[in-house]
Scaffold this motif. Structure first.
Motif, PDB file in Angstrom:
ATOM      1  N   GLU A  55       0.865  -1.189   0.000  1.00 23.12           N
ATOM      2  CA  GLU A  55       0.000   0.000   0.000  1.00 23.12           C
ATOM      3  C   GLU A  55       0.902   1.240   0.000  1.00 23.12           C
ATOM      4  O   GLU A  55       0.958   2.016   0.952  1.00 23.12           O
ATOM      5  N   PHE A  56       1.623   1.403  -1.106  1.00 29.08           N
ATOM      6  CA  PHE A  56       2.709   2.383  -1.152  1.00 29.08           C
ATOM      7  C   PHE A  56       2.206   3.822  -1.100  1.00 29.08           C
ATOM      8  O   PHE A  56       2.803   4.669  -0.434  1.00 29.08           O
ATOM      9  N   ARG A  57       1.114   4.105  -1.804  1.00 25.04           N
ATOM     10  CA  ARG A  57       0.623   5.489  -1.823  1.00 25.04           C
ATOM     11  C   ARG A  57       0.211   5.937  -0.422  1.00 25.04           C
ATOM     12  O   ARG A  57       0.505   7.058  -0.001  1.00 25.04           O
ATOM     13  N   GLU A  58      -0.457   5.045   0.300  1.00 22.81           N
ATOM     14  CA  GLU A  58      -0.873   5.363   1.663  1.00 22.81           C
ATOM     15  C   GLU A  58       0.340   5.485   2.587  1.00 22.81           C
ATOM     16  O   GLU A  58       0.382   6.341   3.472  1.00 22.81           O
ATOM     17  N   SER A  59       1.349   4.634   2.366  1.00 24.78           N
ATOM     18  CA  SER A  59       2.533   4.659   3.238  1.00 24.78           C
ATOM     19  C   SER A  59       3.257   5.998   3.153  1.00 24.78           C
ATOM     20  O   SER A  59       3.821   6.474   4.144  1.00 24.78           O
ATOM     21  N   ILE A  60       3.238   6.614   1.973  1.00 26.69           N
ATOM     22  CA  ILE A  60       3.952   7.883   1.776  1.00 26.69           C
ATOM     23  C   ILE A  60       3.431   8.963   2.726  1.00 26.69           C
ATOM     24  O   ILE A  60       4.207   9.764   3.267  1.00 26.69           O
ATOM     25  N   ASN A  61       2.112   8.976   2.972  1.00 30.67           N
ATOM     26  CA  ASN A  61       1.539   9.985   3.878  1.00 30.67           C
ATOM     27  C   ASN A  61       2.190   9.922   5.257  1.00 30.67           C
ATOM     28  O   ASN A  61       2.480  10.958   5.874  1.00 30.67           O
ATOM     29  N   PHE A  62       2.433   8.720   5.743  1.00 29.24           N
ATOM     30  CA  PHE A  62       3.008   8.557   7.086  1.00 29.24           C
ATOM     31  C   PHE A  62       4.518   8.778   7.076  1.00 29.24           C
ATOM     32  O   PHE A  62       5.074   9.350   8.021  1.00 29.24           O
ATOM     33  N   PHE A  63       5.187   8.351   5.993  1.00 25.55           N
ATOM     34  CA  PHE A  63       6.626   8.618   5.890  1.00 25.55           C
ATOM     35  C   PHE A  63       6.895  10.122   5.852  1.00 25.55           C
ATOM     36  O   PHE A  63       7.876  10.606   6.428  1.00 25.55           O
ATOM     37  N   GLU A  64       6.015  10.871   5.186  1.00 23.61           N
ATOM     38  CA  GLU A  64       6.235  12.319   5.073  1.00 23.61           C
ATOM     39  C   GLU A  64       6.073  13.019   6.421  1.00 23.61           C
ATOM     40  O   GLU A  64       6.778  13.991   6.713  1.00 23.61           O
ATOM     41  N   VAL A  65       5.143  12.532   7.256  1.00 21.55           N
ATOM     42  CA  VAL A  65       5.019  13.084   8.614  1.00 21.55           C
ATOM     43  C   VAL A  65       6.302  12.801   9.394  1.00 21.55           C
ATOM     44  O   VAL A  65       6.850  13.678  10.078  1.00 21.55           O
ATOM     45  N   ALA A  66       6.808  11.566   9.269  1.00 21.49           N
ATOM     46  CA  ALA A  66       8.054  11.203   9.954  1.00 21.49           C
ATOM     47  C   ALA A  66       9.217  12.051   9.439  1.00 21.49           C
ATOM     48  O   ALA A  66      10.087  12.476  10.213  1.00 21.49           O
ATOM     49  N   LEU A  67       9.214  12.328   8.133  1.00 19.81           N
ATOM     50  CA  LEU A  67      10.306  13.109   7.536  1.00 19.81           C
ATOM     51  C   LEU A  67      10.313  14.542   8.057  1.00 19.81           C
ATOM     52  O   LEU A  67      11.387  15.121   8.258  1.00 19.81           O
ATOM     53  N   ARG A  68       9.129  15.097   8.276  1.00 19.83           N
ATOM     54  CA  ARG A  68       9.076  16.465   8.808  1.00 19.83           C
ATOM     55  C   ARG A  68       9.696  16.525  10.201  1.00 19.83           C
ATOM     56  O   ARG A  68      10.315  17.521  10.569  1.00 19.83           O
ATOM     57  N   ASP A  75      16.640   6.116   7.148  1.00 17.58           N
ATOM     58  CA  ASP A  75      15.627   5.088   6.902  1.00 17.58           C
ATOM     59  C   ASP A  75      14.350   5.668   6.296  1.00 17.58           C
ATOM     60  O   ASP A  75      13.726   5.040   5.430  1.00 17.58           O
ATOM     61  N   VAL A  76      13.956   6.854   6.746  1.00 13.63           N
ATOM     62  CA  VAL A  76      12.735   7.465   6.210  1.00 13.63           C
ATOM     63  C   VAL A  76      12.936   7.849   4.746  1.00 13.63           C
ATOM     64  O   VAL A  76      12.090   7.568   3.886  1.00 13.63           O
ATOM     65  N   ASN A  77      14.063   8.490   4.447  1.00 17.04           N
ATOM     66  CA  ASN A  77      14.340   8.870   3.058  1.00 17.04           C
ATOM     67  C   ASN A  77      14.418   7.638   2.155  1.00 17.04           C
ATOM     68  O   ASN A  77      13.868   7.622   1.049  1.00 17.04           O
ATOM     69  N   ASN A  78      15.078   6.605   2.642  1.00 16.01           N
ATOM     70  CA  ASN A  78      15.212   5.377   1.860  1.00 16.01           C
ATOM     71  C   ASN A  78      13.842   4.729   1.624  1.00 16.01           C
ATOM     72  O   ASN A  78      13.538   4.264   0.517  1.00 16.01           O
ATOM     73  N   SER A  79      12.994   4.736   2.658  1.00 16.63           N
ATOM     74  CA  SER A  79      11.660   4.134   2.532  1.00 16.63           C
ATOM     75  C   SER A  79      10.783   4.915   1.559  1.00 16.63           C
ATOM     76  O   SER A  79       9.995   4.324   0.812  1.00 16.63           O
ATOM     77  N   LEU A  80      10.917   6.237   1.560  1.00 16.80           N
ATOM     78  CA  LEU A  80      10.184   7.045   0.578  1.00 16.80           C
ATOM     79  C   LEU A  80      10.662   6.726  -0.841  1.00 16.80           C
ATOM     80  O   LEU A  80       9.859   6.639  -1.774  1.00 16.80           O
ATOM     81  N   GLY A  81      11.971   6.531  -0.989  1.00 18.20           N
ATOM     82  CA  GLY A  81      12.506   6.150  -2.296  1.00 18.20           C
ATOM     83  C   GLY A  81      11.923   4.840  -2.782  1.00 18.20           C
ATOM     84  O   GLY A  81      11.534   4.699  -3.952  1.00 18.20           O
ATOM     85  N   VAL A  82      11.815   3.866  -1.873  1.00 13.54           N
ATOM     86  CA  VAL A  82      11.249   2.552  -2.223  1.00 13.54           C
ATOM     87  C   VAL A  82       9.781   2.695  -2.620  1.00 13.54           C
ATOM     88  O   VAL A  82       9.327   2.116  -3.617  1.00 13.54           O
ATOM     89  N   ALA A  83       9.022   3.468  -1.835  1.00  6.68           N
ATOM     90  CA  ALA A  83       7.588   3.628  -2.110  1.00  6.68           C
ATOM     91  C   ALA A  83       7.361   4.275  -3.474  1.00  6.68           C
ATOM     92  O   ALA A  83       6.543   3.805  -4.275  1.00  6.68           O
TER      93      ALA A  83
END
Length: 524
Positions: A55-68, A75-83
C-alpha cells in the motif's frame, strides 16, 4: 500516554513486527498515533507496514510526517525512495535515494536502490556507476553483482557491443567463484546460472550456454527449497497433479513400448506401477489427491530421460523456402505476422518430434490441462540452442541483432483447452508446430489467433498476461481484427510478440503421440 508506557509498547510492537505479526504490531502503532499523530516512530513504522502490504501510496503519507520530524533520517528517506519506485515515480524515488546517500555515503543498500531506479529509467550507464559504488562498499553484495551483470545485458540489447556481454559474464562469475548467496527474497538462487547461460548464448558460444543450463537443472533438483516450492506450486491441487500424472504415465508407457528405440530409461517397476494405479483412477473418476504418495511427489519432478536430438546439419531450417520473399512479406505486414510452411528441414522435424515424444521434461502443469518445458528447466540442449540461432540467422532481415531470451514447449491434453489471450514481453515470437497432421482432426483450426493490437504502454507484464476479460474489453473497445492461423505440421508463425494472441480451439486425436505441441522462441 506516558513515555515509559510508550517505550514498552514500542518494544512489544517491534518484536511483533520482526516476528511477522504485522497486524498486532500495527494496532500498537495506530494506538500511539491516536494519542500523538506526529509521533515519529509510530508514523515511520506504520508506513513500513503499509509498504510491506504494497500500500505504497498510503505509506507515503506517514513517511512524510516522519520526515518532517527528522528530515535527515536515512531510513525514512530510503523508505520514501522505495515507495515512489514501486509507484513508478522514478524522479521522486531518485531524489530520496540520493538524499539517503548524502546522509550515509557508506550505505551500500542506498546505492543499490538508486541504481535500480536508474535501470528502470533505462539510464543504464548511471545504473552501472551506482551498482559499482555499492560493490566498492560491500564486495560480497551478491545482488549488486547480479544486477550489474543484468544491466550490462540490457546495455548490450541497446547497442550490441559485445564488451557489455563480456562484462556481464565477469559479474556472474564473481558470484559463482566466491559462492555468494542472495539475501533479498526477490532474487532467486538460480538467477546467476540462467543469466550466465544467456550471455554465452548471445556471444554464440552454444557449448558454454548449454553447460550452464545443464548445471542449473542439476542444481534445481538437488535443492530442497526448489523442490519444496515445486511441490507447493504443482502437486497440491487436483487439476495440476492429474495433468502431470496422466502425461507421465502415458509417456513412460510410450517409451517402454520401444517405438523410438529408447534405451536405458531410469524408472523402476514400482514407480511405474504406482503411476498406473493413479492414472486408472483418474480415468475412472475415482482419483483422490490423498492417494498420491510422498514417493510419487519426490519422483515425478525428476527428469528420467532427456537425450538431446542429433545435430547432423549445418542449418536446421528448411533453406528451400524463398526466405528473401518471406522476409519482405514480414517487413511489409501490418501488424507483423508471417506464416511459414515447411519451416524446419525434414531431418530437424523428425528429430524434434522424437525428442518431444521421449524427453521426460514436461514437468510444469497448467490449469487448462497443458504442460510446459522451459529453457532453464530441462529444455535446453545443443540442438535447441543451435535451432534458435539457425532461425534468427536464416531470417536475418527479420531478426537483425535480436537474441533468444526464452523458449518453451507446451504439450496439450486433446480433451482440454489451450492458452488464453495474452501477450509476451519480447520483440519477436516464433511459434511453430510439429505434431503430425494425422493427429489434427480439424485441419481448419487448432493453431493460433492473433489480434492486430498490442497492450497500452502503461500496462505491465502482469496486466497483459492475466485478466482475460480486461484484455477482451480492450480488444473490443479498439475494434481489433482477429486473424486465425490453422495448425499444420511444420508450420511456423513469426510475429510481433506484443500482439495479443491465444490458442485456437483444437480437436486432436486422443493418443499420446498425437498430443498437440507448440514450440515458442522469444527474441529481444
Amino acid at each position: 500516554m506516558e513515555e515509559q508506557n510508550k517505550k514498552e509498547l514500542f518494544e512489544k510492537a517491534i518484536k511483533l513486527h520482526q516476528n511477522g505479526d504485522l497486524e498486532e504490531a500495527d494496532k500498537i502503532y495506530l494506538s500511539v498515533l491516536d494519542q500523538d499523530n506526529d509521533n515519529f516512530a509510530a508514523n515511520f513504522l506504520h508506513g513500513c507496514i503499509l509498504s510491506d502490504k504494497s500500500e505504497f501510496r498510503e505509506s507515503i503519507n506517514f513517511f512524510e510526517v516522519a520526515l518532517r520530524a527528522q528530515p535527515e533520517n536515512f531510513d525514512v528517506n530510503n523508505s520514501l525512495g522505495v515507495a515512489y519506485k514501486n509507484l513508478g515515480d522514478f524522479s521522486k524515488s531518485e531524489k530520496y535515494f540520493i538524499k539517503s546517500i548524502t546522509i550515509d555515503s557508506n550505505n551500500y543498500q542506498a546505492y543499490f536502490n538508486c541504481a535500480n531506479v536508474y535501470s528502470d529509467m533505462h539510464d543504464y550507464k548511471s545504473a552501472i556507476e551506482f551498482f559499482r559504488n555499492a560493490i566498492k562498499i560491500n564486495e560480497d553484495f551478491a545482488e549488486a553483482h547480479q544486477r550489474l551483470g543484468e544491466t550490462y545485458q540490457e546495455l548490450y540489447k541497446e547497442d550490441k557491443n559485445e564488451k557489455h556481454i563480456i562484462n556481464s559474464i565477469e559479474c556472474f562469475n564473481i558470484i559463482l567463484k566466491k559462492q555468494l548467496s542472495f539475501n533479498i527474497p526477490e532474487f532467486k538462487s538460480n538467477a546467476t546460472l540462467i543469466s550466465l547461460a544467456l550471455s554465452y548464448l548471445w556471444l554464440g558460444d552454444i557449448g558454454n550456454a548449454d553447460k550452464y543450463f545443464k548445471e542449473l537443472n542439476t542444481k534445481n533438483y538437488n535443492d530442497n527449497q526448489y523442490m519444496a516450492s515445486y511441490i507447493d506450486n504443482y502437486l497440491m491441487t487436483e487439476k495440476s497433479i492429474t495433468t502431470l500424472i496422466t502425461h507421465e504415465y502415458e509417456q513412460l508407457t510410450y517409451i517402454d513400448s520401444d517405438t523410438d528405440e529408447i534405451r536405458n530409461t531410469k524408472f523402476t517397476k514400482e514407480y511405474y506401477q504406482e503411476l498406473k494405479e493413479l492414472y486408472l483412477s483418474i480415468k475412472n473418476n475415482t482419483f483422490k489427491i490423498t492417494d498420491v504418495s510422498e514417493n510419487i511427489k519426490a519422483q515425478i519432478p525428476k527428469i528420467i530421460y532427456n537425450k538431446a536430438p542429433k545435430v547432423n546439419s549445418d542449418n536446421l531450417i528448411n533453406e528451400k523456402n524463398n526466405i528473401k520473399k518471406l522476409e519482405l512479406e514480414y517487413l511489409e505486414s501490418n501488424p507483423e505476422v508471417l506464416v511459414v510452411d515447411d519451416f524446419l528441414s525434414s531431418e530437424c522435424l523428425h528429430e524434434i518430434q522424437k525428442f518431444c515424444r521421449n524427453a521426460n521434461i514436461f514437468k510444469y502443469p497448467y490449469e487448462n490441462g497443458y504442460l510446459g518445458a522451459f529453457l532453464a528447466r530441462g529444455l535446453s540442449n545443443k540442438f535447441i540452442l543451435k535451432l534458435s540461432e539457425d532461425i534468427r540467422l536464416s531470417y536475418k532481415n527479420i531478426f537483425n541483432d535480436t537474441k533468444l531470451v526464452q523458449a518453451w514447449i507446451y504439450k496439450y491434453d486433446s480433451n482440454k483447452r489451450g492458452i488464453n489471450i495474452h501477450a509476451d514481453p519480447a520483440k519477436i515470437n516464433v511459434n511453430f508446430w510439429v505434431t503430425p497432421d494425422e493427429g489434427n482432426l480439424n485441419p481448419d483450426s487448432g493453431g493460433l489467433k492473433v489480434w492486430n493490437k498490442i497492450p497500452p504502454d502503461d500496462w505491465d507484464f502482469h496486466q497483459y498476461n492475466s485478466g482475460v476479460e480486461k484484455m477482451k474489453k480492450f480488444l473490443s473497445d479498439n475494434k481489433s481484427i482477429e486473424q486465425t492461423i490453422p495448425y499444420k505440421e511444420n508450420r511456423a508463425v513469426i510475429f510481433n510478440s506484443k500482439l495479443f494472441h491465444s490458442t485456437d480451439e483444437f480437436r486432436f486425436d486422443d493418443s499420446y503421440k498425437n498430443r498437440r505441441l507448440n514450440i515458442t522462441f522469444l527474441y529481444e
